[in-house]
Design an enzyme around this catalytic site. Structure first.
Site, PDB file in Angstrom:
ATOM      1  N   GLU A  78       9.852  -0.148  -6.509  1.00 60.40           N
ATOM      2  CA  GLU A  78       9.840   1.311  -6.478  1.00 60.40           C
ATOM      3  C   GLU A  78       9.594   1.855  -7.879  1.00 60.40           C
ATOM      4  O   GLU A  78      10.425   1.703  -8.772  1.00 60.40           O
ATOM      5  CB  GLU A  78      11.174   1.824  -5.938  1.00 60.40           C
ATOM      6  CG  GLU A  78      11.544   1.252  -4.577  1.00 60.40           C
ATOM      7  CD  GLU A  78      13.031   1.372  -4.296  1.00 60.40           C
ATOM      8  OE1 GLU A  78      13.575   2.493  -4.438  1.00 60.40           O
ATOM      9  OE2 GLU A  78      13.663   0.347  -3.962  1.00 60.40           O
ATOM     10  N   HIS A  96       9.067   3.892  -0.889  1.00 61.30           N
ATOM     11  CA  HIS A  96      10.068   2.860  -0.613  1.00 61.30           C
ATOM     12  C   HIS A  96       9.524   1.808   0.375  1.00 61.30           C
ATOM     13  O   HIS A  96      10.212   1.443   1.333  1.00 61.30           O
ATOM     14  CB  HIS A  96      11.330   3.510  -0.054  1.00 61.30           C
ATOM     15  CG  HIS A  96      12.598   2.760  -0.341  1.00 61.30           C
ATOM     16  ND1 HIS A  96      12.842   1.496   0.147  1.00 61.30           N
ATOM     17  CD2 HIS A  96      13.692   3.103  -1.063  1.00 61.30           C
ATOM     18  CE1 HIS A  96      14.034   1.095  -0.246  1.00 61.30           C
ATOM     19  NE2 HIS A  96      14.578   2.046  -0.992  1.00 61.30           N
ATOM     20  N   HIS A 149      18.687   9.008  -2.725  1.00 65.20           N
ATOM     21  CA  HIS A 149      17.357   9.259  -2.154  1.00 65.20           C
ATOM     22  C   HIS A 149      17.194  10.655  -1.556  1.00 65.20           C
ATOM     23  O   HIS A 149      16.532  10.830  -0.529  1.00 65.20           O
ATOM     24  CB  HIS A 149      17.027   8.206  -1.104  1.00 65.20           C
ATOM     25  CG  HIS A 149      16.779   6.840  -1.655  1.00 65.20           C
ATOM     26  ND1 HIS A 149      16.213   6.619  -2.893  1.00 65.20           N
ATOM     27  CD2 HIS A 149      17.019   5.605  -1.127  1.00 65.20           C
ATOM     28  CE1 HIS A 149      16.106   5.310  -3.100  1.00 65.20           C
ATOM     29  NE2 HIS A 149      16.599   4.679  -2.053  1.00 65.20           N
TER      30      HIS A 149
END
Length: 365
Positions: free
Chosen positions: A315, A179, A108
């Site tokens: 996502e 997210h 991420h």
């Protein structure tokens, strides 16, 4: 009703102003978004009785997002969302090493990814807010200076739309993901095992034991990953299956049927008791289903304590580790091109006289 006080977000962090923006439509839908991480803080929508509830997990104050949000609640993840194996990739015959923050992998965007940045506010109104962030060359190990723009807008059809764009001054990789953790019964309402889910995908990408893709693209048929029709999330989540053991549940990328760049239906989620329905549309090729398997005793809004499998993420993304898998969709962004993607979360109410099929029985899960 989970409307967050905007005053609780009026703060300064790293000499930059943090703010909360409230978007509304005429149907009573209320969405709140902060420029810290370009994060969705709340989505309030009505149930079949007309009762408004917040359907995303998160926190009550800006400081809690700054101090506690290691699970990326509601945030935009980047520069590259999801995992890159060992944090390494080669571009134009040069190897790049990214920060490692997930076992031996990069996750991420690294230690201080886009989710921990204060974005510039470019435009805001009662129905739309636009943020911009410029990531300098070398940040978290990535090449190129990248400027990204994220716009959230709310429609009278109870749609929350996310539009992302990005440009770079040299070749790099880019994959932006929101997210948000959803519970359509309302955040803090307990398990999401009774939610019914359909994903428009016949294939998924399995994981190694260190959670990056193996490179395989496998059929969902005759596996616990078959969500080609409405299926209760909890029906098979504890099945004896190697992939479920690796993720402690679902934490996998699904290969969407539609062509890349076409804005089409990717997933449908229904919570039978409230009657809330959420449809996800996207232009992206992949969808990560994550059932909050690693959440434990996390203090959230209104003193709710979040636990595993009390929310799910859908996502919309490029595939994880795509830069190291030549048969995955390319994540490379060149200076002459513009990165673009759109995602829509559409909320509605199911008809009360419809009974859905569970694998276990007719009716509710």
């Amino acid at each position: 009703m989970g409307i967050i006080n905007e005053v609780a977000f009026n703060t300064v962090h790293n000499n930059q102003k943090v703010q909360l923006f409230t978007l509304k439509n005429k149907n009573g839908m209320i969405v709140q978004i902060t420029n810290y991480g370009a994060t969705i803080v709340s989505i309030n929508v009505k149930d079949k009785e007309g009762k408004l509830a917040d359907v995303v997990q998160g926190y009550d104050t800006a400081q809690e997002y700054i101090d506690n949000n290691e699970s990326y609640q509601g945030a935009i993840c980047g520069r590259y969302a999801n995992r890159i194996k060992k944090g390494k990739f080669t571009l134009n015959r040069k190897e790049y090493s990214l920060t490692i923050n997930d076992g031996g992998n990069h996750l991420h965007g690294g230690l201080i990814g886009f989710d921990k940045k204060i974005w510039d506010v470019k435009e805001s109104s009662a129905s739309k807010v636009t943020f911009q962030y410029t990531s300098p060359d070398g940040e978290e190990g990535y090449p190129g200076t990248v400027t990204v723009i994220v716009t959230y807008s709310i429609s009278e059809n109870n749609e929350l739309q996310l539009d992302c764009s990005g440009t770079t001054d040299q070749e790099t990789i880019l994959n932006l993901v929101n997210h948000s953790y959803f519970n359509l019964a309302g955040e803090g309402s307990g398990t999401i095992n009774n939610h019914q889910l359909q994903i428009e995908a016949d294939f998924y990408t399995p994981l190694t034991k260190s959670h990056e893709p193996t490179g395989e693209i496998l059929t969902v048929k005759n596996t616990p990953f078959d969500f080609t029709s409405l299926t209760c999330i909890g029906d098979r989540i504890d099945t004896d299956h190697e992939q479920l053991a690796i993720g402690k549940g679902y934490d996998h990328n699904f290969v969407l049927k539609h062509r890349i760049h076409n804005l089409e239906l990717a997933a449908t989620a229904i919570e039978p008791q409230s009657g809330r329905k959420m449809e996800v549309f996207t232009t992206m090729p992949g969808l990560q289903l994550y059932t909050a398997n690693w959440i434990k005793n996390e203090k959230g809004k209104e003193n709710h304590i979040y636990q595993e499998r009390e929310a799910f993420c859908l996502e919309t993304q490029n595939f994880p580790d795509a830069i190291n898998q030549s048969h995955f969709p390319s994540p490379i962004l060149a200076p002459k091109n513009i990165y673009k993607h759109s995602t829509i979360y559409r909320f509605s109410i199911i008809k009360s006289n419809i009974r859905w099929i569970s694998l276990k029985s007719w009716g509710e899960c």
